[in-house]
Scaffold this active site. Structure first.
Site, PDB file in Angstrom:
ATOM      1  N   SER A  47       0.823  -1.208   0.000  1.00  0.00           N
ATOM      2  CA  SER A  47       0.000   0.000   0.000  1.00  0.00           C
ATOM      3  C   SER A  47       0.852   1.251   0.000  1.00  0.00           C
ATOM      4  O   SER A  47       0.576   2.214  -0.732  1.00  0.00           O
ATOM      5  CB  SER A  47      -0.932  -0.002   1.215  1.00  0.00           C
ATOM      6  OG  SER A  47      -1.855  -1.059   1.143  1.00  0.00           O
ATOM      7  N   GLY A 121      -5.738  -3.712  -7.369  1.00  0.00           N
ATOM      8  CA  GLY A 121      -6.699  -2.650  -7.197  1.00  0.00           C
ATOM      9  C   GLY A 121      -6.061  -1.278  -7.200  1.00  0.00           C
ATOM     10  O   GLY A 121      -6.640  -0.313  -7.699  1.00  0.00           O
ATOM     11  N   ARG A 149     -13.907  -6.893 -10.675  1.00  0.00           N
ATOM     12  CA  ARG A 149     -13.751  -5.973  -9.550  1.00  0.00           C
ATOM     13  C   ARG A 149     -14.476  -4.654  -9.846  1.00  0.00           C
ATOM     14  O   ARG A 149     -14.457  -4.165 -10.981  1.00  0.00           O
ATOM     15  CB  ARG A 149     -12.275  -5.711  -9.246  1.00  0.00           C
ATOM     16  CG  ARG A 149     -11.519  -6.959  -8.865  1.00  0.00           C
ATOM     17  CD  ARG A 149     -10.163  -6.648  -8.256  1.00  0.00           C
ATOM     18  NE  ARG A 149     -10.291  -6.069  -6.912  1.00  0.00           N
ATOM     19  CZ  ARG A 149      -9.263  -5.818  -6.122  1.00  0.00           C
ATOM     20  NH1 ARG A 149      -8.027  -6.081  -6.546  1.00  0.00           N
ATOM     21  NH2 ARG A 149      -9.438  -5.312  -4.921  1.00  0.00           N
ATOM     22  N   GLU A 345      -8.610  -6.440   5.410  1.00  0.00           N
ATOM     23  CA  GLU A 345      -7.616  -7.304   4.778  1.00  0.00           C
ATOM     24  C   GLU A 345      -7.032  -8.319   5.754  1.00  0.00           C
ATOM     25  O   GLU A 345      -6.392  -9.294   5.347  1.00  0.00           O
ATOM     26  CB  GLU A 345      -6.501  -6.464   4.166  1.00  0.00           C
ATOM     27  CG  GLU A 345      -5.691  -5.647   5.140  1.00  0.00           C
ATOM     28  CD  GLU A 345      -4.869  -4.576   4.429  1.00  0.00           C
ATOM     29  OE1 GLU A 345      -3.657  -4.553   4.652  1.00  0.00           O
ATOM     30  OE2 GLU A 345      -5.450  -3.782   3.663  1.00  0.00           O
ATOM     31  N   ARG A 376     -14.298 -12.616  -1.224  1.00  0.00           N
ATOM     32  CA  ARG A 376     -13.645 -13.332  -0.129  1.00  0.00           C
ATOM     33  C   ARG A 376     -14.631 -13.990   0.834  1.00  0.00           C
ATOM     34  O   ARG A 376     -14.296 -15.008   1.448  1.00  0.00           O
ATOM     35  CB  ARG A 376     -12.719 -12.386   0.637  1.00  0.00           C
ATOM     36  CG  ARG A 376     -11.410 -12.137  -0.083  1.00  0.00           C
ATOM     37  CD  ARG A 376     -10.450 -11.321   0.735  1.00  0.00           C
ATOM     38  NE  ARG A 376      -9.221 -11.096  -0.025  1.00  0.00           N
ATOM     39  CZ  ARG A 376      -8.373 -10.102   0.192  1.00  0.00           C
ATOM     40  NH1 ARG A 376      -8.605  -9.235   1.167  1.00  0.00           N
ATOM     41  NH2 ARG A 376      -7.290  -9.974  -0.543  1.00  0.00           N
ATOM     42  N   LYS A 442       1.511 -11.750  -5.528  1.00  0.00           N
ATOM     43  CA  LYS A 442       0.863 -10.438  -5.635  1.00  0.00           C
ATOM     44  C   LYS A 442       1.489  -9.442  -4.666  1.00  0.00           C
ATOM     45  O   LYS A 442       1.709  -8.280  -5.016  1.00  0.00           O
ATOM     46  CB  LYS A 442      -0.625 -10.591  -5.354  1.00  0.00           C
ATOM     47  CG  LYS A 442      -1.447  -9.336  -5.585  1.00  0.00           C
ATOM     48  CD  LYS A 442      -2.926  -9.634  -5.375  1.00  0.00           C
ATOM     49  CE  LYS A 442      -3.788  -8.504  -5.916  1.00  0.00           C
ATOM     50  NZ  LYS A 442      -3.609  -7.241  -5.181  1.00  0.00           N
TER      51      LYS A 442
END
Length: 473
Positions: A47, A121, A149, A345, A376, A442
């Site tokens: 992030s 994202g 998404r 998350e 999820r 990822k």
């Protein structure tokens, strides 16, 4: 100083590590043979890395990002920005984290290009406003899962700001932003209920809008508020005047974004499965480099894990979780109802722990996770059912009823946190067969290797290509 073009790391999830067979079959999550005594270091925050890359691309001079994360998401961001004319080069780093990144913004962003968002994202929501500031069309697309998404909020926000976006009515990838080189800005209302990234993506570019931006969220909920605070903190650090005069409203004044050399913190959310391991296997896991204060939601683990039965202490930059005897030693987490609306998350790791609890519990405030890498909530309910557990979908969360579980296939749905949740369960349940451990690339490409060393207590080795420093394992 020697500099070289940025090159994406190799994302082979196995490399020279143990694989179940030569055909590239499933990754069998290793079980714990006893209490842990592990100390490790986690690579940089995804992030933070991707926010700082965007701000550096828009800054008024070169910026140096020290100890950035090297993963698929950050590599996609680097390539997206380079396609818009931003120079991003590797320079020697210090501390065993691999190369730093030197980011030099162009005089003008250039369009007439295409961008691969993968499943990131941050790329699909942070980069379109930059594309609108470039000259020429920029086509966005990504992985198959990325096309599911939510993106309508970003697309409609750009249109409300006067930017032409072609999406054939999908409200999702693929779409094309027709940049004119400038955005007027001003007043804007959006519904960011599906993701705080819609807010962050606009705020990051807003200083470059001619009139800045006054942004109002109109939805009933706003998930992951700490991520917006992270964006605001990063903007202010570069001299941008940004304020939130009332909840759900943000104002950004037009002006330069200062060049800045930045130290990227470790990714505290990626630490979640390793710290959770102490509660399942017993013993201790320590994470070096834990910041005393941070905007990362992973820091919520310091409050969450004690509620689940751990002892947690932060001393001189090292966070240690003591799980006592752990699940394998007969110590189960208490049954709890937890609200993770600010730290969704972390939910897959917390749900994995609650599957071993003394009784039923819930995790709520996470309805927005339906629009992440996968749905999820659906995915967690499905995979636990596959291995004998019971996780039930609620409107805004999950209900977990602990049951004896057994080995079996564990579907990842292209979601890195589904894969790491499987690793937690596999510590106490033999035969959890993960269909795509490579999904962890990822945000943490070396996850399987780091997990295995945590369990087998090997000697420390030099940092790997993604900058993981293994200490005392």
């Amino acid at each position: 100083m020697q500099i070289t073009p940025y090159s994406a790391p190799d994302f082979d999830p196995y490399g020279d590590r143990d694989t179940p067979d030569e055909e590239g079959g499933p990754w069998i999550a290793p079980t714990a043979s006893g209490p842990l005594a592990a100390r490790l270091r986690i690579p940089g925050s995804k992030s933070l890395t991707n926010r700082e890359l965007v701000l550096a691309a828009l800054a008024d001079g070169p910026s140096l990002l020290r100890a950035p994360l090297r993963s698929r998401d950050t590599a996609l961001m680097v390539e997206a920005l380079r396609s818009l004319g931003v120079a991003i080069e590797e320079v020697p780093g210090e501390g065993g984290f691999g190369p730093d990144l030197l980011v030099t913004p162009p005089e003008e962003l250039t369009g007439s290009t295409s961008i691969d968002c993968g499943l990131a994202g941050t790329v699909m929501r942070f980069v379109p406003p930059l594309a609108a500031l470039a000259l020429g069309p920029v086509a966005f697309d990504g992985d198959e899962h990325a096309r599911r998404r939510p993106m309508r909020t970003s697309i409609e926000a750009l249109r409300a700001l006067g930017v032409e976006v072609s999406d054939e009515g999908r409200g999702a990838l693929p779409f094309t932003v027709h940049g004119s080189g400038a955005i007027r800005g001003g007043e804007l209302e959006i519904d960011a209920s599906a993701s705080s990234q819609f807010v962050s993506g606009l705020l990051l570019a807003a200083p470059r809008f001619e009139e800045g931006l006054r942004l109002r969220h109109t939805g009933e909920r706003l998930p992951s508020l700490p991520h917006i605070e992270m964006t605001i903190h990063a903007l202010r650090a570069r001299g941008v005047e940004v304020a939130s005069p009332e909840p759900g409203v943000w104002s950004v004044e037009p002006g330069p974004i200062g060049a800045l050399d930045v130290d990227i913190e470790p990714d505290l959310s990626n630490a979640a499965p390793f710290l959770a391991a102490a509660l399942v296997a017993g013993g201790t896991v320590s994470i070096d480099g834990w910041p005393a204060s941070t905007t990362q939601v992973g820091d919520d683990l310091r409050e969450l894990l004690p509620r689940l039965g751990a002892e947690v202490r932060l001393e001189e930059g090292t966070l240690t979780v003591d799980g006592g005897a752990g699940v394998l030693g007969g110590s189960r987490p208490p049954a709890l109802d937890l609200d993770l609306s600010t730290g969704g998350e972390l939910a897959p790791a917390i749900v994995a722990l609650q599957a071993f609890a003394e009784g039923p519990g819930t995790v709520t405030g996470i309805g927005h996770l339906r629009g992440h890498e996968t749905d999820r909530l659906m995915a967690l309910a499905a995979v636990f059912a596959d291995v004998g557990g019971q996780v039930t979908e609620l409107d805004e969360g999950l209900a977990i009823t602990p049951r004896a579980m057994h080995g079996g296939p564990w579907r990842v749905f292209a979601d890195h946190r589904m894969a790491t949740a499987a690793a937690i369960v596999g510590l106490a349940v033999e035969g959890i067969a993960v269909d795509d451990i490579g999904a962890t690339a990822k945000t943490l490409p070396e996850f399987p290797e780091l997990w295995a060393r945590m369990l087998r207590g090997s000697e420390p080795e030099p940092a790997g290509p993604a900058g993981i420093d293994l200490l005392g394992l």
